[in-house]
Design a protein around this motif. Structure first.
Motif, PDB file in Angstrom:
ATOM      1  N   UNK A  91      19.921  40.487  36.944  1.00  0.00           N
ATOM      2  CA  UNK A  91      20.094  40.628  38.396  1.00  0.00           C
ATOM      3  C   UNK A  91      21.244  41.587  38.645  1.00  0.00           C
ATOM      4  N   UNK A  92      21.032  42.567  39.504  1.00  0.00           N
ATOM      5  CA  UNK A  92      22.167  43.333  40.014  1.00  0.00           C
ATOM      6  C   UNK A  92      22.284  42.914  41.471  1.00  0.00           C
ATOM      7  N   UNK A  93      23.171  41.945  41.685  1.00  0.00           N
ATOM      8  CA  UNK A  93      23.297  41.355  43.020  1.00  0.00           C
ATOM      9  C   UNK A  93      24.239  42.234  43.831  1.00  0.00           C
ATOM     10  N   UNK A  94      23.755  42.717  44.981  1.00  0.00           N
ATOM     11  CA  UNK A  94      24.530  43.699  45.759  1.00  0.00           C
ATOM     12  C   UNK A  94      25.304  43.036  46.870  1.00  0.00           C
ATOM     13  N   UNK A  95      26.616  43.254  46.839  1.00  0.00           N
ATOM     14  CA  UNK A  95      27.479  42.928  47.981  1.00  0.00           C
ATOM     15  C   UNK A  95      27.972  44.269  48.515  1.00  0.00           C
ATOM     16  N   UNK A  96      28.543  44.303  49.723  1.00  0.00           N
ATOM     17  CA  UNK A  96      28.915  45.608  50.291  1.00  0.00           C
ATOM     18  C   UNK A  96      29.816  46.445  49.372  1.00  0.00           C
ATOM     19  N   UNK A 430      28.937  63.815  40.485  1.00  0.00           N
ATOM     20  CA  UNK A 430      30.367  64.091  40.596  1.00  0.00           C
ATOM     21  C   UNK A 430      31.216  62.822  40.762  1.00  0.00           C
ATOM     22  N   UNK A 431      30.918  61.823  39.956  1.00  0.00           N
ATOM     23  CA  UNK A 431      31.644  60.551  40.040  1.00  0.00           C
ATOM     24  C   UNK A 431      32.073  60.146  38.630  1.00  0.00           C
ATOM     25  N   UNK A 432      33.385  60.117  38.399  1.00  0.00           N
ATOM     26  CA  UNK A 432      33.902  59.823  37.060  1.00  0.00           C
ATOM     27  C   UNK A 432      33.906  58.318  36.773  1.00  0.00           C
ATOM     28  N   UNK A 433      34.306  57.507  37.761  1.00  0.00           N
ATOM     29  CA  UNK A 433      34.590  56.095  37.506  1.00  0.00           C
ATOM     30  C   UNK A 433      33.459  55.186  37.956  1.00  0.00           C
ATOM     31  N   UNK A 434      33.013  54.345  37.053  1.00  0.00           N
ATOM     32  CA  UNK A 434      32.055  53.294  37.407  1.00  0.00           C
ATOM     33  C   UNK A 434      32.846  52.126  37.951  1.00  0.00           C
ATOM     34  N   UNK A 435      33.264  52.253  39.220  1.00  0.00           N
ATOM     35  CA  UNK A 435      34.211  51.285  39.805  1.00  0.00           C
ATOM     36  C   UNK A 435      33.541  50.337  40.795  1.00  0.00           C
ATOM     37  N   UNK A 436      32.244  50.458  40.956  1.00  0.00           N
ATOM     38  CA  UNK A 436      31.548  49.666  41.980  1.00  0.00           C
ATOM     39  C   UNK A 436      30.563  48.678  41.362  1.00  0.00           C
ATOM     40  N   UNK A 437      30.842  48.293  40.111  1.00  0.00           N
ATOM     41  CA  UNK A 437      29.971  47.317  39.456  1.00  0.00           C
ATOM     42  C   UNK A 437      30.821  46.425  38.563  1.00  0.00           C
ATOM     43  N   UNK A 438      30.326  45.220  38.313  1.00  0.00           N
ATOM     44  CA  UNK A 438      31.007  44.364  37.335  1.00  0.00           C
ATOM     45  C   UNK A 438      29.993  43.580  36.527  1.00  0.00           C
ATOM     46  N   UNK A 439      30.361  43.337  35.268  1.00  0.00           N
ATOM     47  CA  UNK A 439      29.620  42.428  34.383  1.00  0.00           C
ATOM     48  C   UNK A 439      30.341  41.089  34.291  1.00  0.00           C
ATOM     49  N   UNK A 440      31.518  41.003  34.851  1.00  0.00           N
ATOM     50  CA  UNK A 440      32.393  39.851  34.598  1.00  0.00           C
ATOM     51  C   UNK A 440      32.850  39.155  35.879  1.00  0.00           C
ATOM     52  N   UNK A 441      31.929  38.677  36.715  1.00  0.00           N
ATOM     53  CA  UNK A 441      32.369  37.933  37.900  1.00  0.00           C
ATOM     54  C   UNK A 441      33.076  36.654  37.473  1.00  0.00           C
ATOM     55  N   UNK A 442      34.233  36.402  38.055  1.00  0.00           N
ATOM     56  CA  UNK A 442      35.022  35.208  37.716  1.00  0.00           C
ATOM     57  C   UNK A 442      35.672  34.657  38.974  1.00  0.00           C
ATOM     58  N   UNK A 443      35.767  33.341  39.049  1.00  0.00           N
ATOM     59  CA  UNK A 443      36.478  32.715  40.154  1.00  0.00           C
ATOM     60  C   UNK A 443      35.565  32.354  41.309  1.00  0.00           C
ATOM     61  N   UNK A 444      36.204  31.931  42.389  1.00  0.00           N
ATOM     62  CA  UNK A 444      35.474  31.444  43.565  1.00  0.00           C
ATOM     63  C   UNK A 444      35.606  29.936  43.711  1.00  0.00           C
ATOM     64  N   UNK A 445      35.944  29.283  42.609  1.00  0.00           N
ATOM     65  CA  UNK A 445      36.105  27.825  42.643  1.00  0.00           C
ATOM     66  C   UNK A 445      37.121  27.485  41.559  1.00  0.00           C
ATOM     67  N   UNK A 446      38.342  27.944  41.760  1.00  0.00           N
ATOM     68  CA  UNK A 446      39.340  28.022  40.691  1.00  0.00           C
ATOM     69  C   UNK A 446      39.867  26.633  40.299  1.00  0.00           C
ATOM     70  N   UNK A 447      39.990  26.448  38.979  1.00  0.00           N
ATOM     71  CA  UNK A 447      40.483  25.200  38.405  1.00  0.00           C
ATOM     72  C   UNK A 447      41.852  24.848  38.967  1.00  0.00           C
ATOM     73  N   UNK A 448      42.016  23.578  39.278  1.00  0.00           N
ATOM     74  CA  UNK A 448      43.277  23.040  39.792  1.00  0.00           C
ATOM     75  C   UNK A 448      43.624  23.570  41.187  1.00  0.00           C
ATOM     76  N   UNK A 449      42.686  24.281  41.819  1.00  0.00           N
ATOM     77  CA  UNK A 449      42.872  24.712  43.219  1.00  0.00           C
ATOM     78  C   UNK A 449      41.697  24.197  44.047  1.00  0.00           C
TER      79      UNK A 449
END
Ligand code: FAD
Length: 499
Positions: A91-96, A430-449
Motif C-alpha cells: 500500500x502506498x497510502x497518500x496523505x497530503x 529535477x528532484x534530488x531528494x526522495x523526501x515525500x515518502x516513508x517506509x518507516x511510519x512510527x508513533x501515533x499511540x506512544x508508549x507511556x503517553x
C-alpha cells in the motif's frame, strides 16, 4: 463468523500482531487474528505467489489502478504503469504531505520489506523510550525477537566476492574514502539461500529483483516464523481479507469488533461483528492510530486520552541517489536485500544511518542509492475530519527538511570526495531528494503517553496497542526489530499480570 465470542482478537498480522498471536496462543489462549490483506500462499497463473519488481501486475499494489513506485521516474520520465485494482501486497497510502508505504497481507510489512534486522543504538533507545528498562531490552527482548524472527548475518568473505553485492562494495569504498564508517546489517532473508541463488542452484528471489512486492523464496517473513509457530499451537485462527472498522465496549462484557469482509477488488461482501474479551491493536502505526482516533471521535471509545493520535514521525526517512563514474560499475545483478549501511549516527551535527540500497534494474546503471534514517525531530498528528468521515495526518513535506539537511551533509561530502553528482531524475523531474515518502511510519499511540508503560489503553481494560504506533516517531535504524522486541516485552507483562 458473525456473532462469535473469542477470548482474544488481534487486529493486523505484522510484527506486533504476530508476537501477540504467538505469545497468547502459547499461553493457552485461543486467538483470532483479523487481517485486511490477503493470505499470500496461492500461486498466480505464472506459478508465483508474488509478482516481480520489474514487471508489477495487480498483485503489487493495494487497491490502485496505477503503480506508485517509490522511485517513480527515470531520466525524469514517469515509470508507473496501469494495473488492475486488486488487494495487492504493498500500500502506498497518500496523505497530503507524505506517501506511507505499508505491507498488506498475512505477515504485514514482513512480506514487502527489505528484511534488514537492526537493533537500535542502546543510548538512543534509552532516549526515545525513557520509561522502558534498557538492560532487559538488550539482555532479553532484543535477543528473543532476533531468535524468533530468524535473523542471520551475512558471511563477510562471501560478501567480498558476490556479484550481487558489488553495488554495496562500491558505496562502502566511497563512504570510507570520504571518512565514513560502514557496518554490515543482519537480515531475515536466508543468506545461505542467497549464496545458492548466486551459484544458480535454486530459484532466484532476492537475485531476481524481488523485494517490495514480496519475495517468492528465501525470506523468513512472519507467516513462516512467528505466525507459523502460533498456528502450530492449534489455537490460532487467521481471518484474512477482513478490515476492522469499529471497536466498542460490548453490553455482554469485553468489546464488540466490527469488520468488513473484502473481495479482491476491495468491495465489502459481508459485515460481521464478534465479541472479544481482549483486543490487541496491531494494525501498524497508521492503521492503529486511524482506528483509535476514529473510535474516540465517534464516541465509541470516548475516554481515550488526548495523546492517542499524537507523536507520529517518519523515522527521519529520506532517499537519495548518486551517479557514479563510468569505471565505478555497480553491477547488473543486485540483491534485493540490503546488507550494509553507512553509520554516521554519532555525528552530533546531523546523525545519519544510511542503508546502501540496491537498484535492481537488471542492467548496469552506475547508480548508488541510499535510504537515510535521520534524527528528524518533527512530529505530526492524526485527527478526525467530520466532513469527510476519515482520519487525516497533519505531516507536511516541509517537515522533512531536517532529514534532507542531515543526509545532504553526508552525501555532499561523498560527492565532493568522489567528484560525483546526485541523480536528479528518479524522484521527479529535477528532484534530488526522495523526501515525500516513508517506509518507516512510527508513533501515533506512544508508549507511556497514549498507553500505559506496557501498551494498555487507559480506561478500557482489555484493550492493548502492540505495534509500531507505540514508538515515538523515530528509532534511528530500520524499525521492525524494535517493534518486535517491545511487543515481546509488553506481552510478557500482560500475560503475567492481566490474563
Ligand atoms: P505492519 O507490519 O504494518 O502490520 C500491520 C498489519 O495490519 C498490516 O498487515 C495491515 O494490512 C493490517 N491492518 C491495518 N489496518 C487494519 C484493519 N483496520 N483491519 C485489519 N487489518 C488491518 N523495516 C525494517 O526493520 N527493515 C527493513 O528492511 C524494512 N524495509 C521496508 C521496506 C518497505 C518497502 C516497507 C514498506 C517497510 C519496510 N520496513 C523495514 C518497515 C517495517 O516493515 C515496518 O516498520 C513494520 O512492518 C511495522 O510493523 P507493525 O507491526 O507496526 O505493522
Amino acid at each position: 463468523a458473525n456473532d462469535d465470542h473469542v477470548p482474544a482478537l488481534v487486529i493486523g498480522s505484522g510484527y506486533g500482531g504476530a508476537v501477540a498471536a504467538l505469545r497468547l496462543t502459547q499461553a493457552g489462549i485461543a486467538t483470532v487474528v483479523v487481517e485486511m490483506g490477503m493470505a499470500w500462499n496461492t500461486p498466480g497463473s505464472d506459478g508465483k505467489v508474488f509478482c516481480g519488481m520489474l514487471s508489477p501486475d495487480q498483485r503489487s499494489y493495494w487497491l490502485r489502478t496505477t503503480t506508485d513506485q517509490p522511485l517513480g521516474y527515470f531520466l525524469g520520465i514517469p515509470v508507473n504503469k496501469s494495473i488492475a485494482r486488486y488487494t495487492g501486497v504493498l500500500d502506498s497510502e497518500k496523505f497530503p504531505g507524505i506517501r506511507v508505504y505499508q505491507g498488506r497481507g498475512v505477515g504485514g510489512g514482513s512480506l514487502v520489506n527489505g528484511g534488514m534486522a537492526v537493533v537500535p543504538k542502546r543510548d538512543y533507545f534509552a532516549q526515545i523510550l525513557p520509561s522502558v528498562d534498557v538492560a532487559s531490552m538488550y539482555d532479553t527482548y532484543f535477543p528473543r525477537a532476533n531468535a524468533a524472527l530468524g535473523v542471520n548475518a551475512i558471511d563477510p568473505a562471501w560478501f567480498e566476492t558476490a556479484d550481487c553485492y558489488q553495488f554495496a562494495r562500491v558505496s562502502r569504498d566511497q563512504a570510507k574514502a570520504s571518512g565514513y564508517a560502514t557496518t554490515f546489517l543482519n537480515n531475515v532473508y536466508d543468506f545461505g539461500y542467497m549464496k545458492q541463488e548466486q551459484a544458480n542452484t535454486v530459484p532466484r528471489s532476492a537475485l531476481a529483483s524481488e523485494v517490495i512486492y514480496g519475495n517468492n523464496y528465501g525470506k523468513r517473513s512472519l507467516d513462516k516464523t512467528y505466525l507459523a509457530a502460533a498456528a502450530a499451537t492449534g489455537r490460532l485462527t487467521i481471518t484474512a481479507q477482513h478490515a476492522v472498522t469499529a471497536v466498542a465496549p460490548a453490553a455482554a462484557g469485553g468489546y464488540s469488533v466490527t469488520m468488513n469482509q473484502l473481495d479482491t477488488a476491495g468491495a465489502t461482501v459481508a459485515t460481521k461483528t464478534v465479541r472479544a474479551d481482549r483486543v490487541f491493536f496491531a494494525a501498524g502505526s497508521v492503521g492503529t492510530s486511524k482506528l483509535l482516533v476514529a473510535m474516540r471521535a465517534q464516541g465509541r471509545l470516548p475516554n481515550l486520552p488526548a495523546a492517542v493520535g499524537q507523536g507520529w514521525g517518519n523515522n527521519g526517512n529520506v532517499m537519495v541517489a548518486r551517479a557514479n563514474h563510468i569505471w565505478n560499475t555497480t553491477g547488473a545483478l543486485q540483491s534485493g536485500m540490503p546488507a550494509m549501511g553507512i553509520d554516521n549516527w554519532a555525528d552530533p551535527a546531523g546523525p545519519v544511518f544510511a542503508e546502501i540500497a540496491p537498484f535492481p534494474a537488471g542492467t548496469e546503471l552506475w547508480i548508488s542509492l541510499y535510504l537515510a534514517i535521520t534524527k528528524n525531530p518533527n512530529r505530526a498528528q492524526f485527527s478526525w475530519n467530520s466532513s469527510t468521515g476519515a482520519v487525516g495526518l497533519s505531516w507536511q513535506t516541509a517537515q522533512n527538511q531536517p532529514a534532507v539537511n542531515a543526509a545532504k551533509r553526508v552525501f555532499d561530502t561523498i560527492n565532493k570526495a568522489q567528484a560525483t553528482v546526485y541523480r536528479s531524475d528518479l524522484f521527479g523531474p529535477n528532484k534530488v531528494w526522495g523526501d515525500d515518502l516513508t517506509y518507516h511510519p512510527l508513533g501515533g499511540c506512544v508508549l507511556n503517553q497514549a498507553t500505559d508503560n506496557y501498551g494498555r489503553l487507559p480506561g478500557y481494560p482489555g484493550l492493548y496497542v502492540v505495534d509500531g504506533s507505540l514508538i515515538p516517531g523515530s528509532t534511528g535504524v530500520n524499525p521492525f526489530v524494535t517493534i518486535t522486541a517491545l511487543a515481546e516485552r509488553n506481552l510478557e507483562r500482560i500475560l503475567t499480570t492481566d490474563i
